[in-house]
Design a protein around this motif. Structure first.
Motif, PDB file in Angstrom:
ATOM      1  N   LEU A   1       0.845  -1.190   0.000  1.00 19.49           N
ATOM      2  CA  LEU A   1       0.000   0.000   0.000  1.00 19.49           C
ATOM      3  C   LEU A   1       0.884   1.245   0.000  1.00 19.49           C
ATOM      4  CD1 LEU A   1      -2.798  -0.970   2.542  1.00 19.49           C
ATOM      5  CD2 LEU A   1      -3.057  -0.603   0.086  1.00 19.49           C
ATOM      6  N   PRO A   2       0.465   2.303  -0.690  1.00 15.81           N
ATOM      7  CA  PRO A   2       1.309   3.504  -0.735  1.00 15.81           C
ATOM      8  C   PRO A   2       1.350   4.215   0.616  1.00 15.81           C
ATOM      9  CG  PRO A   2      -0.831   3.934  -1.739  1.00 15.81           C
ATOM     10  CD  PRO A   2      -0.786   2.456  -1.450  1.00 15.81           C
ATOM     11  N   GLN A   3       2.429   4.927   0.842  1.00 11.32           N
ATOM     12  CA  GLN A   3       2.542   5.759   2.043  1.00 11.32           C
ATOM     13  C   GLN A   3       1.827   7.074   1.774  1.00 11.32           C
ATOM     14  OE1 GLN A   3       6.514   6.937   3.015  1.00 11.32           O
ATOM     15  NE2 GLN A   3       5.954   7.898   4.956  1.00 11.32           N
ATOM     16  N   ILE A   4       0.937   7.480   2.678  1.00 14.02           N
ATOM     17  CA  ILE A   4       0.159   8.703   2.500  1.00 14.02           C
ATOM     18  C   ILE A   4       0.653   9.754   3.482  1.00 14.02           C
ATOM     19  CG2 ILE A   4      -2.143   9.740   2.617  1.00 14.02           C
ATOM     20  CD1 ILE A   4      -3.318   7.065   1.839  1.00 14.02           C
ATOM     21  N   ARG A   5       1.004  10.935   2.967  1.00 19.82           N
ATOM     22  CA  ARG A   5       1.450  12.043   3.812  1.00 19.82           C
ATOM     23  C   ARG A   5       0.678  13.299   3.461  1.00 19.82           C
ATOM     24  NH1 ARG A   5       6.322  14.204   3.564  1.00 19.82           N
ATOM     25  NH2 ARG A   5       6.969  13.440   1.513  1.00 19.82           N
ATOM     26  N   CYS A   6       0.435  14.140   4.439  1.00 28.33           N
ATOM     27  CA  CYS A   6      -0.231  15.422   4.227  1.00 28.33           C
ATOM     28  C   CYS A   6       0.804  16.543   4.278  1.00 28.33           C
ATOM     29  CB  CYS A   6      -1.311  15.671   5.277  1.00 28.33           C
ATOM     30  SG  CYS A   6      -2.752  14.618   5.080  1.00 28.33           S
ATOM     31  N   ILE A   7       0.711  17.473   3.352  1.00 28.67           N
ATOM     32  CA  ILE A   7       1.601  18.639   3.315  1.00 28.67           C
ATOM     33  C   ILE A   7       0.801  19.845   3.796  1.00 28.67           C
ATOM     34  CG2 ILE A   7       2.966  20.138   1.827  1.00 28.67           C
ATOM     35  CD1 ILE A   7       3.321  17.736  -0.060  1.00 28.67           C
ATOM     36  N   ASP A   8       1.241  20.462   4.873  1.00 30.71           N
ATOM     37  CA  ASP A   8       0.549  21.619   5.444  1.00 30.71           C
ATOM     38  C   ASP A   8       0.883  22.858   4.602  1.00 30.71           C
ATOM     39  OD1 ASP A   8      -0.578  23.611   6.939  1.00 30.71           O
ATOM     40  OD2 ASP A   8       0.196  22.914   8.854  1.00 30.71           O
ATOM     41  N   VAL A   9      -0.078  23.294   3.790  1.00 30.52           N
ATOM     42  CA  VAL A   9       0.179  24.411   2.870  1.00 30.52           C
ATOM     43  C   VAL A   9       0.228  25.748   3.592  1.00 30.52           C
ATOM     44  CG1 VAL A   9      -0.790  23.213   0.875  1.00 30.52           C
ATOM     45  CG2 VAL A   9      -2.276  24.613   2.322  1.00 30.52           C
ATOM     46  N   THR A  10      -0.161  25.780   4.871  1.00 34.00           N
ATOM     47  CA  THR A  10      -0.061  27.032   5.629  1.00 34.00           C
ATOM     48  C   THR A  10       1.368  27.301   6.088  1.00 34.00           C
ATOM     49  OG1 THR A  10      -0.554  25.968   7.761  1.00 34.00           O
ATOM     50  CG2 THR A  10      -2.428  26.752   6.465  1.00 34.00           C
ATOM     51  N   LYS A  11       2.221  26.288   5.997  1.00 37.22           N
ATOM     52  CA  LYS A  11       3.601  26.433   6.473  1.00 37.22           C
ATOM     53  C   LYS A  11       4.617  26.367   5.340  1.00 37.22           C
ATOM     54  CE  LYS A  11       2.509  24.409  10.982  1.00 37.22           C
ATOM     55  NZ  LYS A  11       2.784  23.304  11.938  1.00 37.22           N
ATOM     56  N   GLN A  12       4.140  26.254   4.089  1.00 34.81           N
ATOM     57  CA  GLN A  12       5.055  26.178   2.956  1.00 34.81           C
ATOM     58  C   GLN A  12       4.638  27.180   1.897  1.00 34.81           C
ATOM     59  OE1 GLN A  12       6.230  22.500   1.274  1.00 34.81           O
ATOM     60  NE2 GLN A  12       6.120  21.322   3.164  1.00 34.81           N
ATOM     61  N   PRO A  13       5.588  27.885   1.291  1.00 34.82           N
ATOM     62  CA  PRO A  13       5.232  28.793   0.197  1.00 34.82           C
ATOM     63  C   PRO A  13       4.878  27.986  -1.058  1.00 34.82           C
ATOM     64  CG  PRO A  13       7.607  28.707   0.464  1.00 34.82           C
ATOM     65  CD  PRO A  13       7.028  27.896   1.595  1.00 34.82           C
ATOM     66  N   LEU A  14       3.749  28.281  -1.664  1.00 38.12           N
ATOM     67  CA  LEU A  14       3.314  27.546  -2.844  1.00 38.12           C
ATOM     68  C   LEU A  14       3.798  28.234  -4.109  1.00 38.12           C
ATOM     69  CD1 LEU A  14      -0.373  26.568  -1.932  1.00 38.12           C
ATOM     70  CD2 LEU A  14       1.738  25.292  -1.547  1.00 38.12           C
ATOM     71  N   GLN A  15       4.205  27.456  -5.060  1.00 38.91           N
ATOM     72  CA  GLN A  15       4.626  27.972  -6.362  1.00 38.91           C
ATOM     73  C   GLN A  15       3.556  27.615  -7.387  1.00 38.91           C
ATOM     74  OE1 GLN A  15       8.610  26.881  -7.386  1.00 38.91           O
ATOM     75  NE2 GLN A  15       8.552  27.868  -9.403  1.00 38.91           N
TER      76      GLN A  15
ATOM     77  N   GLN B   1      -2.001  17.971  -0.394  1.00 41.90           N
ATOM     78  CA  GLN B   1      -1.831  19.359   0.035  1.00 41.90           C
ATOM     79  C   GLN B   1      -3.109  19.826   0.724  1.00 41.90           C
ATOM     80  OE1 GLN B   1       1.330  20.991  -3.329  1.00 41.90           O
ATOM     81  NE2 GLN B   1      -0.714  21.846  -3.247  1.00 41.90           N
ATOM     82  N   THR B   2      -2.980  20.286   1.970  1.00 41.10           N
ATOM     83  CA  THR B   2      -4.153  20.699   2.731  1.00 41.10           C
ATOM     84  C   THR B   2      -3.757  21.714   3.800  1.00 41.10           C
ATOM     85  OG1 THR B   2      -5.918  19.955   4.211  1.00 41.10           O
ATOM     86  CG2 THR B   2      -3.874  18.701   4.251  1.00 41.10           C
ATOM     87  N   ALA B   3      -4.716  22.540   4.190  1.00 41.85           N
ATOM     88  CA  ALA B   3      -4.508  23.458   5.299  1.00 41.85           C
ATOM     89  C   ALA B   3      -4.939  22.845   6.622  1.00 41.85           C
ATOM     90  CB  ALA B   3      -5.271  24.763   5.046  1.00 41.85           C
ATOM     91  N   PHE B   4      -5.474  21.629   6.573  1.00 41.72           N
ATOM     92  CA  PHE B   4      -5.983  20.962   7.778  1.00 41.72           C
ATOM     93  C   PHE B   4      -5.421  19.542   7.884  1.00 41.72           C
ATOM     94  CE2 PHE B   4      -9.106  23.857   5.959  1.00 41.72           C
ATOM     95  CZ  PHE B   4      -9.299  24.761   7.003  1.00 41.72           C
ATOM     96  N   PRO B   5      -4.109  19.411   8.042  1.00 42.51           N
ATOM     97  CA  PRO B   5      -3.490  18.074   8.017  1.00 42.51           C
ATOM     98  C   PRO B   5      -3.926  17.171   9.162  1.00 42.51           C
ATOM     99  CG  PRO B   5      -1.898  19.738   8.692  1.00 42.51           C
ATOM    100  CD  PRO B   5      -3.108  20.476   8.226  1.00 42.51           C
ATOM    101  N   GLU B   6      -4.448  17.732  10.260  1.00 41.91           N
ATOM    102  CA  GLU B   6      -4.846  16.910  11.402  1.00 41.91           C
ATOM    103  C   GLU B   6      -6.345  16.616  11.406  1.00 41.91           C
ATOM    104  OE1 GLU B   6      -2.631  15.454  13.241  1.00 41.91           O
ATOM    105  OE2 GLU B   6      -1.132  16.499  12.021  1.00 41.91           O
ATOM    106  N   HIS B   7      -7.019  16.921  10.325  1.00 41.82           N
ATOM    107  CA  HIS B   7      -8.453  16.608  10.236  1.00 41.82           C
ATOM    108  C   HIS B   7      -8.650  15.094  10.350  1.00 41.82           C
ATOM    109  CE1 HIS B   7     -12.524  16.287   8.559  1.00 41.82           C
ATOM    110  NE2 HIS B   7     -12.667  17.582   8.766  1.00 41.82           N
ATOM    111  N   ALA B   8      -9.759  14.690  10.973  1.00 40.62           N
ATOM    112  CA  ALA B   8     -10.034  13.261  11.200  1.00 40.62           C
ATOM    113  C   ALA B   8     -10.028  12.466   9.904  1.00 40.62           C
ATOM    114  CB  ALA B   8     -11.374  13.101  11.914  1.00 40.62           C
ATOM    115  N   LEU B   9     -10.492  13.089   8.822  1.00 34.86           N
ATOM    116  CA  LEU B   9     -10.529  12.374   7.540  1.00 34.86           C
ATOM    117  C   LEU B   9      -9.119  12.031   7.071  1.00 34.86           C
ATOM    118  CD1 LEU B   9     -12.848  13.012   4.572  1.00 34.86           C
ATOM    119  CD2 LEU B   9     -10.407  12.932   4.132  1.00 34.86           C
TER     120      LEU B   9
END
Length: 737
Positions: free
Chosen positions: A394-408, A605-613
């Motif tokens: 199964l793939p490894q799933i990670r969330c990127i907090d877009v509030t802490k990284q500058p988006l290009q 990519q999300t602004a809510f990486p700790e959301h239950a979903l």
């Protein structure tokens, strides 16, 4: 003695049958006839005969024509459609005729498409290739291929095989026929004539073997099963083993439902290669009218042993049905959103029950209603907990907090670096954004004006390459304005991201990458999606940019990275099913990564990486998340713990809609003692295609009181003075609000 009167069902919005005088030719129940209706002729279906009529016989019209060369609609199909018309509160005649191929709804005779096998005869063999001038390159190519068939003791070449050699094959074949070199044998279109496959099927893992064994143990009775398998767990292999066993004895048939057209060709190809001994046809809206009619007839006659199709296929007559399979059973595409608002999965369950055959509902993320039924023992639960390819994890799933990284341009540095890494390794990446076009809105920075659709309560989407603003709801489009019509500001911004903008951004960031965009705009040409999928498998693509068209069913061995862009809006939707849909969608698209021996990774990519979903996604634990959602549904009294019906209405003026819904609400309050009726409201999309909209929600603890109320309410609405001015419909078990 033939009864003098015939009851006929017609495709008209009246819930009744019509009496006609029988003509000289006798008719049978289920037969198509042509009858006068008003000033025109219509096709109808005979439903019965009687010795008398409630109407004056002198005023009754006579059947114009009996289409006696057509097979009858069988009693099982008529009964299934009658059940659906009653349950979904839709006129029986319209339900009946809409389930037929278009050609069978026309008054002229439905002519079947003919196909031929072409082979060289003795004169052609004696002539030789040198008898064809070298300038006739296509004739020479076809002759060589036909000659090779003779050497392999083949029976000839099909039209499809000849078409693959040259688009202008027909002209060349006609020339060879005029020379007397070819023999043409008519064959049944749509049926494969291949011999059984010599390929060794893969060895089933223990979970797959148990699933096949348990289902086959109920092979001759109605038994619903939920086949819950993680993405890549080999559900299709289970389907094929079941079909092979159930159809081993003639004349069995299997019905396989898929949610979307784009899944049909690849599933059809897999079934044809593994089960060529069983004639197979497909049924979906991308087929031409002649081809659809031919395939439908082959299913009706029993000659087609396997039928693969989208939701309307659930009504296809199949006299020897032995097995029903609903793939991706959670998918919302199975729900019809206009006409008779049926759910193909639910109808398939009714059909399997009436036929006394097993039905398999397959999904990695089942609908909560289905999961609830499996947990309570109403359905058998079969779990596939490991991927079919042993090396595929199964793939490894990670969330990127877009509030802490500058988006290009909407992309985070981590996602860009991950794509560069895959590009260097020669692996493929998929960027998923469920929004086509260049940008969702055109915004004025001075006064905050946003380009609106004049016909809908929605905003126009920027399609920069075409220089157009388009509404994705009604199709309205206009030129991109150069200055704000509200304040005159010329500094307008295309705000947000769509697939086109993402494609442009990637081309600038990774100029060496071969990028392919897959959305509704890029796949409008027939067979465009099939060609694109073939390009991915041929390793001609490095990065895929796509919408939900790529989220499920596809198997790309070299795809190891999935990036998900901008899904946060669905986290706070007013629709109580939004979380369920988003979780299923993200699980499905995540499942595209690492399906072979290379490990997969999913970056969201999300602004809510700790959301239950997202926490549930990272653990890839559907069962735990589904249980949490079911607890919420139990508290809030939503399905599957309650049953819903939605009365939808629309008109040119909202006052008309309001008047009809107010009457319906008062009626429901007065007559539905066991039904909770809410006050009429406007939906989220208040205006659609120039029509003002409103809706009334009704809710009950069980189906019986809800159905009882709907029967009386629908009859009352048909007699209401506003019935002719307001377009309304009942949606039983609605999915959209």
């Amino acid at each position: 003695m033939t009864a003098p009167f015939v009851q006929v069902a017609l495709d008209v919005p009246l819930d009744r049958q019509f009496d006609y005088c029988a003509g000289e030719i006798p008719t049978q129940v289920g037969q198509r006839v042509v009858v006068p209706f008003g000033r025109r002729q219509q096709v109808g279906i005979v439903l019965g005969h009687s010795a008398d009529s409630a109407f004056d016989p002198a005023r009754l019209k006579t059947i114009t024509q009996v289409l006696q060369h057509e097979p009858l609609l069988d009693a099982d199909t008529l009964a299934l459609l009658k059940f659906c018309a009653d349950y979904y509160h839709y006129p029986y005649g319209q339900a009946l005729l809409s389930a037929l191929p278009t050609r069978l709804r026309q008054t002229q005779a439905a002519v079947s498409r003919k196909q031929y096998l072409y082979a060289l005869n003795e004169l052609g063999l004696a002539a030789g290739l040198d008898a064809i001038p070298k300038r006739q390159a296509i004739q020479r190519r076809l002759y060589s291929a036909l000659l090779q068939q003779v050497g392999q003791h083949g029976s000839g070449m099909s039209e499809a095989a000849l078409a693959a050699l040259s688009p202008s094959w027909r002209k060349a074949v006609n020339a060879l026929q005029q020379m007397g070199w070819l023999t043409a044998h008519e064959v049944i279109a749509g049926l494969s004539l291949a011999s059984p496959s010599t390929l060794m099927p893969p060895i089933l893992n223990p979970d797959q073997a148990e699933a096949v064994t348990r289902i086959l143990a109920k092979a001759k009775e109605f038994a619903p099963f939920l086949l819950h398998g993680i993405t890549g767990s080999g559900k299709t292999e289970v389907y094929m083993r079941l079909i092979e066993q159930q159809l081993a004895d003639k004349p069995g048939q299997a019905l396989v439902l898929v949610p979307e057209i784009n899944l049909t060709p690849q599933l059809e190809a897999r079934f044809r290669s593994r089960l060529p001994q069983f004639p197979l046809v497909s049924l979906h809206s991308n087929l031409g009218e002649s081809e659809r009619l031919q395939n439908w007839r082959l299913a009706q006659s029993g000659q087609a042993r396997i039928v693969i199709g989208t939701r309307l296929s659930v009504f296809t007559p199949m006299p020897h049905l032995r097995l029903v399979i609903v793939d991706e059973e959670h998918d919302g595409s199975y729900k019809q959103q206009d006409g008779m608002r049926y759910h193909a999965r639910d109808v398939a369950l009714v059909r399997a029950q009436r036929a006394g055959v097993p039905i398999v509902l397959g999904s990695a993320t089942p609908a909560l209603e289905t999961w609830h039924n499996a947990q309570t023992g109403k359905y058998g639960l079969l779990s596939l907990g490991q991927r079919a390819v042993a090396a595929a994890a199964l793939p490894q799933i990670r969330c990127i907090d877009v509030t802490k990284q500058p988006l290009q341009d909407g992309l985070s540095p981590a996602l860009i670096e991950a794509m560069r890494t895959r590009l260097a390794r020669g692996e493929q990446s998929l960027l998923f954004i469920n929004r086509r076009g260049y940008a969702p809105v055109l915004l004025c920075g001075a006064c905050q004006w946003i380009a609106p659709c004049t016909r809908c309560s929605s905003r126009l989407v920027v399609h920069l390459r075409q220089g157009r603003l388009r509404c994705h709801h009604c199709g309205h489009e206009e030129k991109i304005v150069r200055q704000c019509p509200s304040c005159g500001n010329a500094d307008l911004h295309a705000t947000g991201h769509g697939t086109q903008r993402l494609e442009q951004t990637l081309a600038a960031l990774l100029p060496q990458a071969r990028i392919l965009r897959v959305d509704r705009d890029s796949t409008r040409r027939k067979d465009a999606l099939t060609d694109m999928i073939a390009a991915v498998h041929a390793d001609e693509v490095d990065i895929l940019v796509g919408t939900q068209m790529l989220a499920k069913g596809h198997d790309f061995p070299k795809l190891t990275l999935v990036g998900v862009i901008d899904t946060d809006s669905a986290l706070f939707s007013p629709d109580f099913r939004a979380a369920e849909r988003l979780f299923a969608q993200l699980m499905q698209v995540a499942g595209r990564a690492g399906r072979a021996d290379k490990p997969g990774e999913v970056l969201i990519q999300t602004a809510f990486p700790e959301h239950a979903l997202f926490n549930a996604l990272r653990s890839q634990d559907y069962a735990a998340y589904a249980q949490a959602l079911l607890q919420e549904r139990a508290i809030t009294q939503f399905p599957p713990y309650q049953y819903l019906a939605l009365l939808k209405a629309e008109a040119n003026e909202f006052a008309l809609v309001s008047g009809l819904l107010r009457y319906a609400a008062d009626w429901a309050h007065a007559h539905g003692t066991d039904v909770l009726s809410y006050e009429p409201v406007r939906p989220q999309m208040e205006r659609l295609k120039g029509m003002e909209r409103g809706q009334l929600l009704m809710q009950a603890d069980s189906r019986a009181p809800l159905q009882c109320l709907l029967r009386t309410l629908v009859a009352a609405l048909r007699e209401h003075p506003l019935n002719a001015k307001v377009r309304w419909a009942v949606d039983v078990d609605p999915l959209e609000f």
